[in-house]
Motif scaffolding. Structure first.
Motif, PDB file in Angstrom:
ATOM      1  N   ASP A  99       4.423   5.742  13.438  1.00 20.35           N
ATOM      2  CA  ASP A  99       4.360   4.576  12.561  1.00 20.35           C
ATOM      3  C   ASP A  99       3.271   4.809  11.512  1.00 20.35           C
ATOM      4  OD1 ASP A  99       3.981   2.114  11.341  1.00 20.35           O
ATOM      5  OD2 ASP A  99       3.782   0.990  13.214  1.00 20.35           O
ATOM      6  N   SER A 100       3.665   5.122  10.289  1.00 19.68           N
ATOM      7  CA  SER A 100       2.684   5.443   9.245  1.00 19.68           C
ATOM      8  C   SER A 100       1.751   4.268   8.958  1.00 19.68           C
ATOM      9  CB  SER A 100       3.384   5.897   7.966  1.00 19.68           C
ATOM     10  OG  SER A 100       4.245   4.893   7.490  1.00 19.68           O
ATOM     11  N   ASP A 101       2.224   3.039   9.142  1.00 20.83           N
ATOM     12  CA  ASP A 101       1.362   1.873   8.934  1.00 20.83           C
ATOM     13  C   ASP A 101       0.266   1.793  10.005  1.00 20.83           C
ATOM     14  OD1 ASP A 101       2.784   1.059   6.687  1.00 20.83           O
ATOM     15  OD2 ASP A 101       4.107  -0.258   7.840  1.00 20.83           O
ATOM     16  N   ALA A 102       0.529   2.332  11.184  1.00 20.67           N
ATOM     17  CA  ALA A 102      -0.466   2.318  12.257  1.00 20.67           C
ATOM     18  C   ALA A 102      -1.480   3.444  12.103  1.00 20.67           C
ATOM     19  CB  ALA A 102       0.233   2.436  13.612  1.00 20.67           C
ATOM     20  N   ALA A 138      -2.829   4.876   9.230  1.00 25.60           N
ATOM     21  CA  ALA A 138      -3.835   4.737   8.167  1.00 25.60           C
ATOM     22  C   ALA A 138      -5.113   4.033   8.649  1.00 25.60           C
ATOM     23  CB  ALA A 138      -3.240   4.025   6.963  1.00 25.60           C
ATOM     24  N   PRO A 139      -5.042   2.879   9.307  1.00 24.68           N
ATOM     25  CA  PRO A 139      -6.292   2.246   9.750  1.00 24.68           C
ATOM     26  C   PRO A 139      -7.018   3.057  10.824  1.00 24.68           C
ATOM     27  CG  PRO A 139      -4.395   0.910  10.400  1.00 24.68           C
ATOM     28  CD  PRO A 139      -3.893   2.021   9.551  1.00 24.68           C
ATOM     29  N   ASP A 198      -2.565  -2.035  18.428  1.00 29.35           N
ATOM     30  CA  ASP A 198      -1.889  -2.816  17.384  1.00 29.35           C
ATOM     31  C   ASP A 198      -2.769  -3.041  16.161  1.00 29.35           C
ATOM     32  OD1 ASP A 198       0.271  -3.051  19.165  1.00 29.35           O
ATOM     33  OD2 ASP A 198      -0.502  -4.918  19.991  1.00 29.35           O
ATOM     34  N   GLY A 199      -3.666  -2.115  15.880  1.00 28.56           N
ATOM     35  CA  GLY A 199      -4.524  -2.240  14.706  1.00 28.56           C
ATOM     36  C   GLY A 199      -5.753  -3.108  14.915  1.00 28.56           C
TER      37      GLY A 199
END
Length: 148
Positions: free
Chosen positions: A113-116, A118-119, A92-93
């Motif tokens: 999930d593109s938001d997941a 990147a980090p 979960d980041g």
């Protein structure tokens, strides 16, 4: 230096993949910590590890329970390591400052999930820059892990 693994979830969700990976760690005698970003997620994981398979048992606890140091698998939102884990799962980041404190650090992320993503890409760059051995694993259509 630590081994830093990146597990790219595609065909099976975290709730199916995490218990299997934890079982493999315990078979090797490794203590684990699973770090997430919210107390609610810790509670959901606690429930999952009790109920994911009627024929299996994953001994675990949370950092809010008494004696977290006794837990073979510790569920937490914190970077501390009270159970002496040698494997750190980050979901979960979640992030840690010192991956070198563990034999193995495992990033599990949803590749859809593109938001997941990147980090995790940044974590890959940071791990390589830190001299850690990095490995990328991706699920095939049947949910088996393939090293890439």
């Amino acid at each position: 230096m630590s081994e830093v693994f990146f597990y790219h979830l595609q065909s099976r969700p975290l709730d199916a993949a995490l218990p299997q990976l934890l079982e493999k760690c315990l078979e090797r005698g490794w203590r684990c910590a699973v770090q997430t970003t919210s107390p609610e997620r810790v509670e959901a994981l606690d429930t999952l590890l009790w109920t994911y398979d009627e024929s299996s048992f994953l001994p675990h606890g949370t950092d809010r329970q008494a004696e977290p140091a006794r837990q073979p698998i510790l569920l937490t939102t914190d970077e501390s390591n009270p159970n002496g884990a040698v494997v750190r799962f980050l979901i979960d980041g979640a992030a840690i400052l010192d991956p070198g404190a563990y034999q193995r650090v495992i990033h599990l992320f949803d590749g859809n999930d593109s938001d997941a993503v990147a980090p995790v890409r940044q974590a890959w760059r940071d791990a390589r820059a830190g001299g850690h051995e990095v490995t990328y694993w991706q699920q095939d259509a049947e949910g088996r892990w393939q090293r890439r």
